[in-house]
Design a protein around this motif. Sequence first.
Motif, PDB file in Angstrom:
ATOM      1  N   PRO A   1       3.657  11.880  -8.392  1.00 35.78           N
ATOM      2  CA  PRO A   1       4.876  11.069  -8.304  1.00 35.78           C
ATOM      3  C   PRO A   1       4.980  10.386  -6.945  1.00 35.78           C
ATOM      4  CG  PRO A   1       5.388  13.422  -8.344  1.00 35.78           C
ATOM      5  CD  PRO A   1       3.922  13.301  -8.615  1.00 35.78           C
ATOM      6  N   GLY A   2       5.659   9.260  -6.924  1.00 34.31           N
ATOM      7  CA  GLY A   2       5.777   8.482  -5.694  1.00 34.31           C
ATOM      8  C   GLY A   2       6.440   9.249  -4.563  1.00 34.31           C
TER       9      GLY A   2
ATOM     10  N   VAL B   1       5.442  -0.492  -7.717  1.00 34.07           N
ATOM     11  CA  VAL B   1       6.720   0.207  -7.895  1.00 34.07           C
ATOM     12  C   VAL B   1       6.898   1.340  -6.863  1.00 34.07           C
ATOM     13  CG1 VAL B   1       7.975   1.726  -9.495  1.00 34.07           C
ATOM     14  CG2 VAL B   1       6.899  -0.378 -10.333  1.00 34.07           C
ATOM     15  N   PHE B   2       5.898   2.204  -6.701  1.00 33.37           N
ATOM     16  CA  PHE B   2       6.056   3.363  -5.805  1.00 33.37           C
ATOM     17  C   PHE B   2       6.241   2.954  -4.335  1.00 33.37           C
ATOM     18  CE2 PHE B   2       3.978   7.017  -8.475  1.00 33.37           C
ATOM     19  CZ  PHE B   2       5.126   7.100  -9.240  1.00 33.37           C
ATOM     20  N   PRO B   3       5.331   2.147  -3.769  1.00 31.66           N
ATOM     21  CA  PRO B   3       5.524   1.844  -2.339  1.00 31.66           C
ATOM     22  C   PRO B   3       6.857   1.158  -2.056  1.00 31.66           C
ATOM     23  CG  PRO B   3       3.314   1.218  -3.031  1.00 31.66           C
ATOM     24  CD  PRO B   3       4.063   1.586  -4.273  1.00 31.66           C
TER      25      PRO B   3
ATOM     26  N   PHE C   1       0.820  -1.223   0.000  1.00 29.96           N
ATOM     27  CA  PHE C   1       0.000   0.000   0.000  1.00 29.96           C
ATOM     28  C   PHE C   1       0.853   1.272   0.000  1.00 29.96           C
ATOM     29  CE2 PHE C   1       0.754   1.057   4.444  1.00 29.96           C
ATOM     30  CZ  PHE C   1       1.031  -0.175   5.016  1.00 29.96           C
ATOM     31  N   GLY C   2       0.258   2.313  -0.547  1.00 26.86           N
ATOM     32  CA  GLY C   2       0.874   3.642  -0.512  1.00 26.86           C
ATOM     33  C   GLY C   2      -0.215   4.647  -0.153  1.00 26.86           C
ATOM     34  N   ILE C   3       0.196   5.732   0.510  1.00 24.82           N
ATOM     35  CA  ILE C   3      -0.800   6.704   0.982  1.00 24.82           C
ATOM     36  C   ILE C   3      -0.417   8.116   0.532  1.00 24.82           C
ATOM     37  CG2 ILE C   3      -1.905   7.703   3.041  1.00 24.82           C
ATOM     38  CD1 ILE C   3      -1.273   5.018   4.482  1.00 24.82           C
ATOM     39  N   TYR C   4      -1.370   8.790  -0.125  1.00 25.88           N
ATOM     40  CA  TYR C   4      -1.199  10.207  -0.491  1.00 25.88           C
ATOM     41  C   TYR C   4      -2.222  11.026   0.283  1.00 25.88           C
ATOM     42  CZ  TYR C   4       1.049   8.838  -4.997  1.00 25.88           C
ATOM     43  OH  TYR C   4       1.860   8.346  -5.979  1.00 25.88           O
ATOM     44  N   MET C   5      -1.995  12.329   0.291  1.00 27.91           N
ATOM     45  CA  MET C   5      -2.992  13.235   0.867  1.00 27.91           C
ATOM     46  C   MET C   5      -3.592  14.034  -0.293  1.00 27.91           C
ATOM     47  SD  MET C   5      -3.615  14.963   4.095  1.00 27.91           S
ATOM     48  CE  MET C   5      -2.144  15.151   5.043  1.00 27.91           C
ATOM     49  N   VAL C   6      -4.899  14.332  -0.272  1.00 25.14           N
ATOM     50  CA  VAL C   6      -5.492  15.140  -1.362  1.00 25.14           C
ATOM     51  C   VAL C   6      -4.794  16.494  -1.416  1.00 25.14           C
ATOM     52  CG1 VAL C   6      -7.805  14.247  -1.819  1.00 25.14           C
ATOM     53  CG2 VAL C   6      -7.414  15.638   0.200  1.00 25.14           C
TER      54      VAL C   6
ATOM     55  N   GLN D   1      14.991   6.896 -15.005  1.00 24.94           N
ATOM     56  CA  GLN D   1      14.984   7.931 -13.958  1.00 24.94           C
ATOM     57  C   GLN D   1      14.762   7.315 -12.580  1.00 24.94           C
ATOM     58  OE1 GLN D   1      11.451  10.443 -14.198  1.00 24.94           O
ATOM     59  NE2 GLN D   1      10.320   8.826 -15.190  1.00 24.94           N
ATOM     60  N   ARG D   2      14.898   8.170 -11.549  1.00 20.26           N
ATOM     61  CA  ARG D   2      14.546   7.757 -10.192  1.00 20.26           C
ATOM     62  C   ARG D   2      13.072   7.345 -10.219  1.00 20.26           C
ATOM     63  NH1 ARG D   2      13.210  12.110  -5.593  1.00 20.26           N
ATOM     64  NH2 ARG D   2      12.867  10.711  -3.836  1.00 20.26           N
ATOM     65  N   ALA D   3      12.781   6.177  -9.691  1.00 18.52           N
ATOM     66  CA  ALA D   3      11.408   5.665  -9.789  1.00 18.52           C
ATOM     67  C   ALA D   3      10.399   6.614  -9.151  1.00 18.52           C
ATOM     68  CB  ALA D   3      11.325   4.281  -9.145  1.00 18.52           C
ATOM     69  N   LEU D   4      10.757   7.221  -8.021  1.00 19.40           N
ATOM     70  CA  LEU D   4       9.781   8.047  -7.296  1.00 19.40           C
ATOM     71  C   LEU D   4       9.492   9.378  -7.998  1.00 19.40           C
ATOM     72  CD1 LEU D   4      10.735   7.440  -3.545  1.00 19.40           C
ATOM     73  CD2 LEU D   4       8.867   6.433  -4.846  1.00 19.40           C
ATOM     74  N   ASP D   5      10.265   9.695  -9.076  1.00 18.68           N
ATOM     75  CA  ASP D   5       9.990  10.925  -9.828  1.00 18.68           C
ATOM     76  C   ASP D   5       8.972  10.706 -10.942  1.00 18.68           C
ATOM     77  OD1 ASP D   5      11.618  12.544  -8.371  1.00 18.68           O
ATOM     78  OD2 ASP D   5      13.366  12.336  -9.690  1.00 18.68           O
ATOM     79  N   LEU D   6       8.689   9.458 -11.223  1.00 19.07           N
ATOM     80  CA  LEU D   6       7.749   9.144 -12.311  1.00 19.07           C
ATOM     81  C   LEU D   6       6.383   9.773 -12.030  1.00 19.07           C
ATOM     82  CD1 LEU D   6       7.972   5.395 -13.203  1.00 19.07           C
ATOM     83  CD2 LEU D   6       6.591   6.966 -14.486  1.00 19.07           C
TER      84      LEU D   6
END
Length: 341
Positions: free
Chosen positions: A158-159, A284-286, A139-144, A303-308
Motif C-alpha cells: 500500500p502507498g 496515484v500513490f506518490p 516517483f515513489g520509494i519503498y524499502m524491501v 477508501q483512503r488511496a494510500l490503503d489500496l
Amino acid sequence: MDHEADAYRTDLMTITRFVLNEQSKYPESRGDFSILLSHIVLGCKFVCTAVNKAGLAKLIGLAGETNVQGEEQKKLDVLSNEVFVKALVSSGRTCILVSEEDEEATFVAPSKRGRYCVVFDPLDGSSNIDCGVSIGTIFGIYMVKDDHEPTLDDVMQPGKNMLAAGYCMYGSSCTLVLSTGEGVNGFTLDPSLGEFILTHPNIKIPKKGKIYSVNEGNAKNWDGPTAKYVEKCKFPKDGSSPKSLRYIGSMVADVHRTLLYGGIFLYPADKKSPNGKLRVLYEVFPMSFLMEQAGGQAFTGKQRALDLIPEKIHERSPIFLGSYDDVEEIKALYGAEVKGK
Ligand code: AFP
C-alpha cells in the motif's frame, strides 16, 4: 518578493544539503537514501534540459526520424526512461524498478543491488510535449521488506508504506517537490548553479480551495457522486461562490497547482474506464502521499488511496485528491450512495 536580496542570498539550502540535514537526525543512517536521491535529482536535471531543448530541436530539424548522425532519434519519454533506469541502477541502492514505460519490473543485478524499490513515471503528461505545456516526473520509494531475494511483492505494498515520494515539474521553472514522510518541501532548479534550492519550505495545502480540476469531457459517463460533486462546484446551494475550473491534462501540473492554491483534482471512474485512468503505483500513490503530508486527503471513491493494495504493477484507480474539506465533501457523497443501496 525582494528579487535583489534574493540574487545576493549567500546561504543556499540545496536539496543535497537539506537531505543530509534530515539524515543527520538519524545517526544510524548509512546515507543510502541521500545517494539514491542524488541519482533521482540527476535524472530530473537531465530530463529538464532535454525538455527545454525539445522545441528548439524540432525547429532546427534535429528531431525527425533520424538525427544528423543518421541514428534514430529517441522520443523524449523513452529517453527519459533510459536516463532514470541507468541513474537508479548505477546508484547501487535499488533492487526493483517499476516504470510506466516498461511492461515488466526491472530487477537489479545482485552486484549492483541495494534496499530500495523505486516506482516512477519518467515523463508524465508526455502527450503535452509538443505544445510546451508543463510535464513532469513522478516517483515513489519503498524499502524491501526483509533480507530476502527481492520479489514483486516488495512493490505491491500500500502507498502508506512508501518512505518517500515526489515529483519534478518541467514548467516555466523546474520544481522538485519531495516528502520523506515529514512534511513536503519544494526546490527550484537554479540553472546557473545547476542546483535545486529550497524555495517552498513546509508546503501546506489550504484546508479548502476555490478550484476544481477534472476532464469534464468525460461527464456523460460519470457515476452519480462525481456528477453531483461537480454540479455542486458549479451551482453551490449553500450561498458560497462557484469554484473555478482549471484543467491542464498533465497530472504533475494539475497537482502542483492544487497543492499550492488548494482545491481538488479528480480523475474519477466512468462507464468506459471503471478503474479511472491514472496508475496506482507511480501516479496515484506518490501524489496521495504528498497530499496527505501537506495536510490534504486522497480518496479512491471507496477508501483512503494510500490503503489500496495493488495487485498488478500497472493497475489503475480512480482518484480524488486535494484540500481536506473538499475531499471530505466527495467522501460524503460516495458514503451516501453506499448507504442508499
Ligand atoms: P499522457 O502521459 O498520455 O499525456 O497522460 C497524462 C495523464 O496520465 C496525466 O498526467 C493526466 O492527469 C491525465 O493523463 C489526463 O488524462 P485525460 O487526457 O484523459 O484528461
